[in-house]
Design a protein around this motif. Structure first.
Motif, PDB file in Angstrom:
ATOM      1  N   ALA A 250      -1.319   5.428   6.154  1.00  0.00           N
ATOM      2  CA  ALA A 250      -0.235   4.534   5.740  1.00  0.00           C
ATOM      3  C   ALA A 250      -0.388   3.177   6.406  1.00  0.00           C
ATOM      4  O   ALA A 250      -0.116   2.138   5.786  1.00  0.00           O
ATOM      5  N   ARG A 251      -0.838   3.137   7.646  1.00  0.00           N
ATOM      6  CA  ARG A 251      -1.069   1.852   8.321  1.00  0.00           C
ATOM      7  C   ARG A 251      -2.207   1.084   7.650  1.00  0.00           C
ATOM      8  O   ARG A 251      -2.145  -0.144   7.524  1.00  0.00           O
ATOM      9  N   LEU A 252      -3.252   1.795   7.213  1.00  0.00           N
ATOM     10  CA  LEU A 252      -4.361   1.130   6.526  1.00  0.00           C
ATOM     11  C   LEU A 252      -3.925   0.607   5.157  1.00  0.00           C
ATOM     12  O   LEU A 252      -4.340  -0.478   4.737  1.00  0.00           O
ATOM     13  N   LEU A 253      -3.093   1.372   4.453  1.00  0.00           N
ATOM     14  CA  LEU A 253      -2.584   0.917   3.160  1.00  0.00           C
ATOM     15  C   LEU A 253      -1.747  -0.342   3.320  1.00  0.00           C
ATOM     16  O   LEU A 253      -1.766  -1.231   2.463  1.00  0.00           O
ATOM     17  N   ASP A 254      -0.975  -0.436   4.398  1.00  0.00           N
ATOM     18  CA  ASP A 254      -0.208  -1.650   4.663  1.00  0.00           C
ATOM     19  C   ASP A 254      -1.115  -2.878   4.709  1.00  0.00           C
ATOM     20  O   ASP A 254      -0.771  -3.941   4.201  1.00  0.00           O
ATOM     21  N   GLN A 255      -2.276  -2.714   5.328  1.00  0.00           N
ATOM     22  CA  GLN A 255      -3.190  -3.840   5.502  1.00  0.00           C
ATOM     23  C   GLN A 255      -3.935  -4.187   4.216  1.00  0.00           C
ATOM     24  O   GLN A 255      -4.245  -5.355   3.982  1.00  0.00           O
TER      25      GLN A 255
ATOM     26  N   TRP B 281       6.298  -1.324   0.956  1.00  0.00           N
ATOM     27  CA  TRP B 281       6.940  -0.311   0.118  1.00  0.00           C
ATOM     28  C   TRP B 281       5.922   0.700  -0.387  1.00  0.00           C
ATOM     29  O   TRP B 281       6.242   1.879  -0.563  1.00  0.00           O
ATOM     30  N   TRP B 282       4.655   0.275  -0.593  1.00  0.00           N
ATOM     31  CA  TRP B 282       3.658   1.245  -1.100  1.00  0.00           C
ATOM     32  C   TRP B 282       3.187   2.166   0.046  1.00  0.00           C
ATOM     33  O   TRP B 282       2.896   3.329  -0.191  1.00  0.00           O
ATOM     34  N   GLY B 283       3.142   1.645   1.275  1.00  0.00           N
ATOM     35  CA  GLY B 283       2.832   2.526   2.399  1.00  0.00           C
ATOM     36  C   GLY B 283       3.920   3.568   2.595  1.00  0.00           C
ATOM     37  O   GLY B 283       3.644   4.740   2.895  1.00  0.00           O
ATOM     38  N   GLN B 284       5.178   3.154   2.423  1.00  0.00           N
ATOM     39  CA  GLN B 284       6.288   4.092   2.544  1.00  0.00           C
ATOM     40  C   GLN B 284       6.263   5.122   1.411  1.00  0.00           C
ATOM     41  O   GLN B 284       6.639   6.284   1.605  1.00  0.00           O
TER      42      GLN B 284
ATOM     43  N   LEU C  87       0.374   5.572  -7.361  1.00  0.00           N
ATOM     44  CA  LEU C  87       0.881   6.154  -6.121  1.00  0.00           C
ATOM     45  C   LEU C  87       0.990   7.673  -6.249  1.00  0.00           C
ATOM     46  O   LEU C  87       1.324   8.187  -7.315  1.00  0.00           O
ATOM     47  N   PRO C  88       0.733   8.388  -5.170  1.00  0.00           N
ATOM     48  CA  PRO C  88       0.831   9.855  -5.240  1.00  0.00           C
ATOM     49  C   PRO C  88       2.281  10.304  -5.304  1.00  0.00           C
ATOM     50  O   PRO C  88       3.194   9.598  -4.876  1.00  0.00           O
ATOM     51  N   GLY C  89       2.481  11.482  -5.850  1.00  0.00           N
ATOM     52  CA  GLY C  89       3.805  12.094  -5.906  1.00  0.00           C
ATOM     53  C   GLY C  89       3.801  13.419  -5.164  1.00  0.00           C
ATOM     54  O   GLY C  89       2.855  13.760  -4.435  1.00  0.00           O
ATOM     55  N   ILE C  90       4.856  14.202  -5.361  1.00  0.00           N
ATOM     56  CA  ILE C  90       4.974  15.497  -4.687  1.00  0.00           C
ATOM     57  C   ILE C  90       3.799  16.402  -5.087  1.00  0.00           C
ATOM     58  O   ILE C  90       3.512  16.582  -6.266  1.00  0.00           O
ATOM     59  N   GLY C  91       3.122  16.942  -4.096  1.00  0.00           N
ATOM     60  CA  GLY C  91       2.032  17.880  -4.353  1.00  0.00           C
ATOM     61  C   GLY C  91       0.698  17.241  -4.624  1.00  0.00           C
ATOM     62  O   GLY C  91      -0.297  17.957  -4.818  1.00  0.00           O
TER      63      GLY C  91
ATOM     64  N   HIS D 290      -1.271  -9.858 -11.400  1.00  0.00           N
ATOM     65  CA  HIS D 290      -1.436  -8.606 -10.668  1.00  0.00           C
ATOM     66  C   HIS D 290      -2.660  -8.664  -9.762  1.00  0.00           C
ATOM     67  O   HIS D 290      -2.616  -8.273  -8.597  1.00  0.00           O
ATOM     68  N   ILE D 291      -3.778  -9.155 -10.319  1.00  0.00           N
ATOM     69  CA  ILE D 291      -5.020  -9.199  -9.541  1.00  0.00           C
ATOM     70  C   ILE D 291      -4.919 -10.237  -8.444  1.00  0.00           C
ATOM     71  O   ILE D 291      -5.404 -10.036  -7.329  1.00  0.00           O
ATOM     72  N   ALA D 292      -4.267 -11.371  -8.724  1.00  0.00           N
ATOM     73  CA  ALA D 292      -4.075 -12.378  -7.683  1.00  0.00           C
ATOM     74  C   ALA D 292      -3.291 -11.795  -6.514  1.00  0.00           C
ATOM     75  O   ALA D 292      -3.590 -12.064  -5.347  1.00  0.00           O
ATOM     76  N   ALA D 293      -2.285 -10.967  -6.818  1.00  0.00           N
ATOM     77  CA  ALA D 293      -1.497 -10.348  -5.749  1.00  0.00           C
ATOM     78  C   ALA D 293      -2.357  -9.377  -4.944  1.00  0.00           C
ATOM     79  O   ALA D 293      -2.286  -9.359  -3.706  1.00  0.00           O
ATOM     80  N   LEU D 294      -3.180  -8.571  -5.608  1.00  0.00           N
ATOM     81  CA  LEU D 294      -4.042  -7.645  -4.886  1.00  0.00           C
ATOM     82  C   LEU D 294      -5.017  -8.385  -3.971  1.00  0.00           C
ATOM     83  O   LEU D 294      -5.279  -7.964  -2.846  1.00  0.00           O
ATOM     84  N   LEU D 295      -5.547  -9.509  -4.450  1.00  0.00           N
ATOM     85  CA  LEU D 295      -6.469 -10.289  -3.625  1.00  0.00           C
ATOM     86  C   LEU D 295      -5.765 -10.849  -2.400  1.00  0.00           C
ATOM     87  O   LEU D 295      -6.406 -11.123  -1.383  1.00  0.00           O
ATOM     88  N   ASP D 296      -4.458 -11.030  -2.491  1.00  0.00           N
ATOM     89  CA  ASP D 296      -3.662 -11.437  -1.331  1.00  0.00           C
ATOM     90  C   ASP D 296      -3.215 -10.236  -0.499  1.00  0.00           C
ATOM     91  O   ASP D 296      -2.379 -10.361   0.388  1.00  0.00           O
ATOM     92  N   ARG D 297      -3.775  -9.058  -0.796  1.00  0.00           N
ATOM     93  CA  ARG D 297      -3.441  -7.808  -0.107  1.00  0.00           C
ATOM     94  C   ARG D 297      -1.961  -7.474  -0.274  1.00  0.00           C
ATOM     95  O   ARG D 297      -1.281  -7.040   0.657  1.00  0.00           O
ATOM     96  N   ASP D 298      -1.486  -7.650  -1.505  1.00  0.00           N
ATOM     97  CA  ASP D 298      -0.118  -7.302  -1.856  1.00  0.00           C
ATOM     98  C   ASP D 298      -0.169  -6.405  -3.083  1.00  0.00           C
ATOM     99  O   ASP D 298      -1.097  -6.498  -3.898  1.00  0.00           O
ATOM    100  N   MET D 299       0.802  -5.512  -3.217  1.00  0.00           N
ATOM    101  CA  MET D 299       0.896  -4.662  -4.399  1.00  0.00           C
ATOM    102  C   MET D 299       2.314  -4.802  -4.955  1.00  0.00           C
ATOM    103  O   MET D 299       3.222  -4.072  -4.559  1.00  0.00           O
TER     104      MET D 299
END
Length: 426
Positions: A160-165, A26-29, A131-135, A106-115
């Motif tokens: 976006a593919r790198l953010l997924d990983q 969802w964050w890559g999208q 996350l970035p917004g318009i502009g 939150h940090i445990a999730a990031l260490l699992d490469r999840d957001m």
């Protein structure tokens, strides 16, 4: 400006991405949405997608506030392309780190490469937009385009593919490398754990409730979480020497329900023991029709399955289709099969735009639209859009539309799955 190893990362060129979505998370999208909402020229976006799918983006360097790569266009010329994103300032980082140190999940999730969504929501509540917004995505390319060109668009799709990983890529873009971020969080967590010093002459009355709760003398420490059994337990045996009276409980059905309850309890415990579980929303309770399909998916005896088919009057064939949908995507997939939802005007406009963007003009298949469903001209395959914007593939089977695979964020990928499934049936 020089950069340390921690605040600059370089990723090797990724292979071509034909037939797959650029972002699955969802964050890559969300990153791609910021790109597509910002760009003024949709033709350049399409050209960028073609370049990214063809593997024309070289190694991608990520550093605070900037991503950069060399992109080869269709004519063979190469261009240095950059996309800029504003870093968080010191005050914003202080608020984010304070929030994160208070929520270890939150940090445990990031260490699992999840957001998890709650991390982004809690950060936003602290006045920090991760996350970035318009502009927010500013393009720069030596082709001298004034807006997003095909080269910066291709670079953005590749990111976006790198953010997924690895969601730490986004945090690096915002100004903090992974090692520096974790070191700062460790210092703050240690500081939070230290008891406050109390002046010797300060008069106090009674015992502070927090101190009493934490005291091993007053209250022993909580036990650790239970270990996860290797497999679900067995329900009690209902097999007795005395048969039940006629017309009473179905012993085999009760045994099946007991076994499914044990399996569900095992699943829930496994889920509860995963890092960050406490930050995720509680799943809604299943309604009776959905729960009947869940049980049918477990493969009960034929007479039990027939009883489940009577729920909502599905019948055997209807239950078989519902079970297939459940296996592809649970309750969300079942809703798409049975709900017959039609998007509103804005939703239909977004869906049509997604279909237009999914294929090149000379590759786009002929699709007939009706109430949020798009069918191929030959009637072999169909796309259905769910309430969450994902695309579900369907194929015609014995005169009825049948689920053909899991959902995809890209309609082209979903339709390829539906057509492939239809070919297997012929």
């Amino acid at each position: 400006m020089s950069h340390t190893e921690d605040d600059m990362r370089t990723f090797s060129a990724l292979p071509p991405a034909r037939g797959r979505a650029f972002a699955r998370t969802w964050w890559g999208q969300a990153w791609l949405k910021a790109l597509e909402d910002t760009a003024l020229d949709t033709a350049q976006l399409k050209a960028g997608r073609r370049l990214a799918r063809a593997g024309a983006v070289g190694a991608v360097s990520v550093l605070p506030g900037r991503i950069t790569a060399v992109v080869e266009d269709r004519g063979g010329a190469t261009h240095r392309s950059d996309v800029l994103l504003q870093c968080l300032d010191e005050d914003e980082w202080d608020r984010f780190l304070t929030m994160a140190a208070e929520r270890a999940g939150h940090i445990a999730a990031l260490l699992d490469r999840d957001m998890p969504p709650h991390l982004v929501e809690d950060a936003s509540g602290s006045g920090v937009e991760l996350l970035p917004g318009i502009g927010d995505l500013e393009p720069h390319c030596d082709c001298d385009a004034w807006d997003h060109c095909a080269h910066t668009a291709a670079l953005s799709y590749q990111l976006a593919r790198l953010l997924d990983q690895d969601p730490f890529v986004l945090l690096l873009l915002r100004g903090r490398g992974e090692r520096a971020l974790l070191d700062e969080l460790q210092v703050r967590s240690a500081a939070r754990a230290e008891p406050e010093a109390r002046p010797a002459d300060e008069e106090t009355e009674g015992v502070d409730a927090a101190e009493a709760y934490a005291s091993a003398i007053v209250l022993p420490p909580l036990p650790g979480p239970p270990p996860l059994p290797d497999e679900p337990g067995l329900p009690p045996s209902l097999d007795t020497e005395t048969p039940p009276p006629a017309g009473t409980a179905d012993i085999e059905a009760l045994g099946f329900l007991g076994a499914r309850a044990a399996a569900e309890a095992h699943r829930l415990l496994a889920d509860a023991l995963t890092p960050g579980h406490e930050q995720r929303p509680v799943a809604p309770e299943l309604a009776l029709p959905h729960d009947a399909v869940r049980l049918a998916a477990a493969g009960p005896a034929p007479h039990i399955r027939d009883r489940l088919a009577q729920v909502e009057g599905r019948g055997r064939e209807g239950l078989a289709l519902a079970v297939r949908a459940w296996e592809y995507g649970g309750a969300a997939a079942l809703d798409v099969l049975e709900e017959g939802w039609t998007p509103d005007a804005d939703g239909l406009a977004r869906a049509r735009a997604a279909i237009d963007a999914a294929w090149d003009d000379d590759e786009r298949p002929a699709l007939k639209a009706a109430r949020g469903r798009w069918s191929t001209a030959d009637g072999r395959a169909q796309l259905r859009i769910g309430r969450d914007g994902r695309w579900w593939p369907y194929r015609k089977q014995r005169g009825r539309w049948a689920p053909a695979g899991p959902a995809a964020s890209d309609p082209a990928s979903a339709l390829a799955g539906a057509l492939g499934a239809a070919d297997e049936d012929t």
